[in-house]
Design an enzyme around this catalytic site. Structure first.
Site, PDB file in Angstrom:
ATOM      1  N   ASP A  54       0.854  -1.190   0.000  1.00  0.00           N
ATOM      2  CA  ASP A  54       0.000   0.000   0.000  1.00  0.00           C
ATOM      3  C   ASP A  54       0.898   1.252   0.000  1.00  0.00           C
ATOM      4  OD1 ASP A  54      -2.396   1.415   0.253  1.00  0.00           O
ATOM      5  OD2 ASP A  54      -2.417   1.302   2.445  1.00  0.00           O
ATOM      6  N   GLY A  56      -7.865   7.869   7.280  1.00  0.00           N
ATOM      7  CA  GLY A  56      -8.097   8.079   8.700  1.00  0.00           C
ATOM      8  C   GLY A  56      -9.567   8.231   9.069  1.00  0.00           C
ATOM      9  N   SER A  82     -12.981   3.948   4.361  1.00  0.00           N
ATOM     10  CA  SER A  82     -13.640   3.497   5.595  1.00  0.00           C
ATOM     11  C   SER A  82     -14.921   4.285   5.797  1.00  0.00           C
ATOM     12  CB  SER A  82     -12.703   3.683   6.791  1.00  0.00           C
ATOM     13  OG  SER A  82     -11.800   2.589   6.847  1.00  0.00           O
ATOM     14  N   THR A  94      -9.089   2.083   8.407  1.00  0.00           N
ATOM     15  CA  THR A  94      -9.591   2.704   9.640  1.00  0.00           C
ATOM     16  C   THR A  94     -10.728   1.897  10.289  1.00  0.00           C
ATOM     17  OG1 THR A  94      -8.903   4.870   8.876  1.00  0.00           O
ATOM     18  CG2 THR A  94     -10.635   4.823  10.541  1.00  0.00           C
TER      19      THR A  94
HETATM   20  P1  13P Z   1      -9.130   4.490   5.413  1.00  0.00           P
HETATM   21  O1  13P Z   1      -8.284   5.302   6.338  1.00  0.00           O
HETATM   22  O2  13P Z   1     -10.377   5.218   5.024  1.00  0.00           O
HETATM   23  O3  13P Z   1      -9.441   3.147   5.961  1.00  0.00           O
HETATM   24  O4  13P Z   1      -8.319   4.299   4.046  1.00  0.00           O
HETATM   25  C1  13P Z   1      -7.292   3.327   3.959  1.00  0.00           C
HETATM   26  C2  13P Z   1      -6.502   3.444   2.701  1.00  0.00           C
HETATM   27  O5  13P Z   1      -6.843   4.118   1.755  1.00  0.00           O
HETATM   28  C3  13P Z   1      -5.239   2.687   2.662  1.00  0.00           C
HETATM   29  O6  13P Z   1      -4.501   2.910   1.498  1.00  0.00           O
HETATM   30  O1  G3H Z   2      -2.117   4.724   3.849  1.00  0.00           O
HETATM   31  C1  G3H Z   2      -2.917   4.574   4.747  1.00  0.00           C
HETATM   32  C2  G3H Z   2      -3.169   3.329   5.463  1.00  0.00           C
HETATM   33  O2  G3H Z   2      -4.249   3.530   6.329  1.00  0.00           O
HETATM   34  C3  G3H Z   2      -1.935   2.800   6.168  1.00  0.00           C
HETATM   35  O3  G3H Z   2      -1.640   3.543   7.283  1.00  0.00           O
HETATM   36  O4  G3H Z   2       0.797   4.049   7.065  1.00  0.00           O
HETATM   37  O5  G3H Z   2      -0.380   4.136   9.290  1.00  0.00           O
HETATM   38  O6  G3H Z   2       0.072   1.943   8.184  1.00  0.00           O
HETATM   39  P1  G3H Z   2      -0.181   3.414   7.992  1.00  0.00           P
HETATM   40 ZN    ZN Z   3      -4.589   4.869   0.710  1.00  0.00          ZN
END
Ligand code: 13P
Ligand code: G3H
Ligand code: ZN
Length: 339
Positions: free
Chosen positions: A83, A187, A223, A266
């Protein structure tokens, strides 16, 4: 079953007209919750790890946890996805580690904060796609930037995706999936009131889908931030302030118009936190961590099962056999020769 590739899972989702949840993983309980949610609903699932997750768990733990998950749930196609890769080197490291899909987020410079220009984005994304496809690994790129900086990733500026640029970007980079910016952010604190279809710029998704019907779109920051979870956390001593996420109906609208990967981190964090706070409060004499982690894992499972069902992925795990990376690499090589 070997780990699946994003490309195959999203091609199948497009055929079936559904979306696949991509859930973030940092530790064993979260992963077990994700896989149990996919098993319960018989859904394909994307497990994604951020750079922060790799640093937290350690690359070898993360890789081997997910291999264990795939071995324990052979009936479920599971994608292991990076990610928000910040630069090509990070993506190459993930590929070496065994990830079957990587996101090269060239919408920001390698600092993860400064919006990049289009040429930079095309160049880094294309570089990663060439290297990844040679190994059969899938690639997600991003055009436009999300709002929000609270998780340390993002510029704080929203740059909505330009539908007129999308075709050029997909063609020049060869990405398998395109993350679009439509006004969401990462978030819990996305909106101060329930967002309408306009606040979310859903029309951009429809326009891109009309122009590029074969391109799989990705919605980040998806989310829903259920009020019930926020209330439970606060009732158990938390101090989250009033907030709104992305309504599931808007995501479903996106799925009707080509969104195939839906990123949810989230909601899983909130579910785990609610369960942990409640169990810690309810059992002040308990000191066996398993007593706290079991309900947390169950809470993660419930949120994953609910989202996979809402996205329409339920019941689709057995639709196809996973294509191994070697064969995916041959397919990419053949389509490059034809082009
Ligand atoms: P959320 O914070 O809405 O769960 O999004 C997660 C996301 O886009 C991770 O790449
Ligand atoms: O990029 C956003 C995702 O919610 C991952 O979050 O970088 O805190 O693991 P993080
Ligand atoms: Zn993202």
């Amino acid at each position: 079953m070997p780990l699946a590739t994003l490309r195959q899972v999203l091609d199948e989702a497009a055929k079936g007209g559904y979306g696949v949840g991509a859930f973030n993983v940092n530790n064993m309980e979260q992963l077990q919750g994700i896989v149990a949610g996919a098993q319960e609903t018989s859904s394909p699932v994307i497990v994604q790890a951020s750079r922060g997750a790799i640093a937290y768990a350690g690359p070898l733990y993360l890789r081997n946890l997910i291999l264990a998950a795939a071995e324990s749930a052979p009936e479920i196609p599971i994608v292991l996805h990076l990610d928000h890769g910040d630069k090509p080197e990070t993506c190459l490291m993930a590929i070496e580690l065994g990830f079957t899909s990587v996101m090269m987020d060239g919408s920001l410079l390698a600092d993860g904060k400064t919006p990049s220009d289009y040429e930079y984005n095309v160049e880094v994304t294309r570089t990663v796609a060439e290297a990844a496809h040679a190994k059969g690994v899938s690639v997600e790129g991003e055009l436009g930037t999300l709002g929000g900086i609270e998780d340390g990733h993002g510029s704080g500026e929203v740059h909505l995706t330009d539908p007129d640029q999308a075709g050029d970007f997909v063609e020049k980079t060869g990405v398998d999936a395109l993350a679009v910016a439509i006004g969401t952010s990462h978030g819990a604190y996305k909106f101060t009131q329930k967002p309408t279809g306009d606040v979310l710029a859903m029309h951009l998704i429809e326009e891109i889908h009309q122009k590029l019907p074969d391109t799989h779109m990705v919605m980040h920051g998806s989310s829903s931030v259920p009020q019930s979870l926020v209330d439970r956390i606060n009732a158990a001593g938390g101090e989250l302030v009033a907030t709104y996420g992305v309504p599931v109906e808007e995501i479903q609208q996106g799925i009707r118009h080509g969104v195939r990967k839906v990123n949810v981190d989230t909601d899983g964090r909130l579910a785990i936190t609610a369960a942990l706070r409640e169990t810690l409060n309810a059992s002040p004499k308990e000191f066996d961590p398993r007593a706290f982690f079991k309900p947390a894992r169950e809470a993660m499972k419930q949120v994953v099962a609910e989202r996979l069902t809402q996205f329409g992925a339920a019941g689709h795990a057995g639709d196809y056999d996973v294509i191994p990376l070697e064969e995916m690499a041959e397919r990419y090589a053949r389509s490059a020769v034809r082009a």
